[in-house]
Write a protein that holds these residues in place. Structure first.
Motif: not given
Length: 674
Positions: A605-628
């Motif tokens: 729900d933070q997508i295109q609503i909160s830049e901070r929220g998008e940054a946090l979501l991006s971090s989660i996606l990056h973390l998951a990908n790095s852990l396969d």
């Protein structure tokens, strides 16, 4: 001849009819007459009539035979000192033992004694019976004594002397109240008096403090007016009964009154408060995160914790309060002091402060635990123990919803919530058995091809009375009532059959995701059955997935960790639902047996609503990908959200943008169209 003797001789024929040995003597002791029985006995025992026949002085015969006691009894009657005398004696023959009873009665004419009637009754049979009875009484395990109407002891066996802690000679012939004066006006005294009066048997148990003993007594009336008393020491039985009562009314671990005792005490307190028109309160306390202590430190430490909490509750309670353990990690207190909302809440706060002080147990670092307390008041919140406990329980759950470590006073607006919960609890089993609870499937889509790649099976309940009931609500009740296992098994059987239908009829090669309660994940038997079901349906590896909600037990339970690792070895995938909303730690993401994470809707729900929220979501996606780890985005509802996720490399989408949860017939129709 004197007329009195003349009339006597006319009686001789009548005397001969008597079987009892009978003789008449004059005032000086001379035998005037004897009957045939007297003569026969004398002859059979080697005597001659010259020593026991008429004309012989019977007193001299007795004196020569050293039967002074018998002679004395006869002289007392002849001299008018006694109106009747009896004397029992032995008269053994070479062949057998014999006992006789001599009876002496005066012969009178115009009030003057002129002789005596002497009879010798053979009482051998009676004496042998008495001796046999005495032997039986002596050999009895029960103590026995007999007393006359004046409460004098006429007989007792060795068992009685032993229990009364005296010698036989100290008791026989003595008055029981002189021996034991403290027995006056006790239960014994009144039972004895009542049996003497009513002639009805009595049975009672009583404690005699002088001998520090519990006795069980049976008291029987005798024909002669006395009493026969059988009694035994029942100290051991009373001790066992006391131990049984303690086991029935006290918690073995904490030594606090248990649930049964608490409810009885609360009911009695309510009855008293109704009479005095005063108030009381019930505090229902549950420890926060107690299961986590058991899972991480072990049940022995959990038990020590419960014991320490019990000690702290006692120390906070006033003398008139009543503290009990309801079961598990639940404790109860009846508050009887000055009852007001402010006083009760302050008391609850003092308890919470005491409970969360650091706890020190050998070999472990000090740790703390918090608690949640619900409070109900009498008479405002109910007039029965059940009412007050239910409402205190409900208030406690409200405190838990506020993250614990607090107290909550029951309020009238909770009535509807209480009634709703009770309805769910009472109707859940029926709803599950009668398909009122049914299952829907929300597709998961690959955003690159817009193809359905899997389904998450979800439970739904549309109640006739309450309407739609959320899964979070009724599944929580199912866990508490133990119905979660049956409900989950039904969901698995139904969803497995449906997916198998899609595979065989439409060539569906996607996966099915099943939500499992944390309670089931720690249940070895359930997890073994789940594995067998997957094998029986012959699903390819990677097509069945377990979804678990992120929580503290998820990361602290060794059993859950082991079971999930076993599932993965069988080709069953593991996904964390609502990722980011719980208590995740990066180390657990690295070590935990995990294949997928489902990012919670609140991040989407933070997508295109909160830049901070998008940054946090991006971090989660990056973390998951790095852990396969595979990532699924939940709750995607707009095209903008979908496009942003695709740009970030997250292609697995679940949400209303593609599909709402669908019933089986809707999915079949969808596949028919495709």
């Amino acid at each position: 001849m004197d007329k009195k003797w003349l009339s006597l001789f006319t009686m001789m024929d009548g005397m001969d009819l008597l079987e009892t040995q009978t003789a008449i003597i004059d005032q000086d002791g001379y035998i005037i007459a004897v009957n045939k029985a007297w003569k026969k006995f004398n002859q059979e025992n080697g005597g001659v009539m010259s020593t026991a026949g008429t004309g012989v002085n019977y007193l001299n015969v007795l004196e020569q035979s050293e039967a002074e006691a018998a002679k004395k009894q006869i002289k007392q009657v002849l001299e008018g000192q006694s109106a009747y005398n009896e004397y029992a004696y032995t008269c053994h023959s070479p062949k057998k033992e014999r006992w006789y009873l001599m009876k002496v009665m005066p012969m009178k004419k115009e009030g003057q004694i002129y002789g005596a009637l002497i009879q010798h009754d053979n009482i051998t049979e009676k004496e042998l019976y008495k001796r046999e009875a005495a032997e039986i009484l002596e050999s009895m395990t029960d103590a026995f004594y007999s007393i006359d109407e004046q409460l004098n002891i006429t007989y007792l066996n060795s068992g009685a002397a032993s229990l009364l802690k005296k010698q036989k000679h100290e008791l026989l012939g003595k008055n029981i109240l002189n021996l034991f004066p403290e027995a006056l006006d006790t239960e014994w005294y009144w039972h004895y008096k009542n049996v003497l009066k009513t002639k009805k048997t009595a049975h009672f148990e009583a404690y005699y403090s002088t001998l520090s003993t519990w006795f069980e007594s049976y008291v029987y009336p005798q024909k002669n007016g006395g009493l026969s008393v059988y009694f035994k020491d029942i100290r051991e039985r009373k001790k066992a009964e006391s131990q049984l009562r303690r086991a029935a009314y006290f918690d073995e671990l904490t030594n606090l009154p248990n649930r049964r005792f608490f409810i009885e005490h609360l009911s009695n307190t309510i009855e008293l408060k109704q009479k005095t028109e005063t108030k009381c309160a019930v505090l229902f306390m549950d420890l926060d995160g107690f299961k986590n202590v058991n899972d991480t430190l072990g049940h022995d430490v959990g038990d020590r914790l419960l014991q320490e909490v019990a000690v702290r509750l006692r120390s906070q309670a006033e003398p008139d309060h009543f503290v009990g353990r309801f079961g598990g990690d639940e404790f109860l207190i009846v508050y009887k002091g000055k009852v007001s909302g402010q006083n009760i809440l302050q008391f609850a706060e003092d308890i919470l402060t005491a409970v969360k002080k650091p706890i020190v147990i050998e070999k472990y670092s000090p740790f703390s635990i918090t608690a949640s307390i619900g409070i109900s008041l009498f008479p405002g919140d109910g007039e029965t123990a059940d009412d007050l406990l239910r409402k205190a329980d409900m208030a406690m759950y409200q405190a838990k919803k506020q993250k614990g470590d607090c107290s909550f006073l029951f309020r009238n607006e909770l009535h509807q919530h209480l009634e709703r919960r009770l309805y769910i609890e009472e109707n859940l089993k029926h709803a599950a058995e009668n398909d009122d609870i049914f299952f829907v499937y929300q597709p998961q889509v690959d955003a690159r091809t817009n193809k359905i790649i899997g389904f998450e099976v979800l439970s739904r309940w549309n109640s006739d009375k309450l309407g739609w009931i959320s899964p979070e609500e009724f599944i929580h009740v199912a866990e508490e009532t133990g119905l979660i296992s049956n409900l989950t098994e039904k969901m698995i059987q139904r969803s497995f059959a449906f997916i198998d239908c899609l595979r065989s009829s439409y060539g569906f090669d996607g996966f099915l995701s099943v939500n499992l309660s944390s309670k089931l994940l720690t249940n070895a038997m359930f997890m073994q059955e789940f594995k067998k079901l997957v094998q029986q349906w012959n699903f390819p590896k990677g097509t069945i997935e377990i979804e678990i909600t992120e929580s503290v037990p998820l990361f602290s339970s060794a059993n859950m960790f082991k079971h999930l690792e076993q599932m993965r070895q069988e080709g069953i995938c593991v996904a964390i639902d609502d990722f980011g909303t719980g208590y995740s730690a990066l180390s657990y993401l690295h070590d935990f047996p995990l294949d997928k994470i489902k990012v919670d809707k609140q991040f989407i729900d933070q997508i295109q609503i909160s830049e901070r929220g998008e940054a946090l979501l991006s971090s989660i996606l990056h973390l998951a990908n790095s852990l396969d780890l595979i990532v699924i985005a939940e709750g995607v509802e707009t095209e903008k959200q979908r496009n942003w996720l695709v740009e970030k490399g997250c292609y697995r989408i679940q949400g209303y943008y593609y599909y709402k949860p669908l019933q089986e017939k809707e999915i079949l129709k969808l596949f028919d169209i495709k």
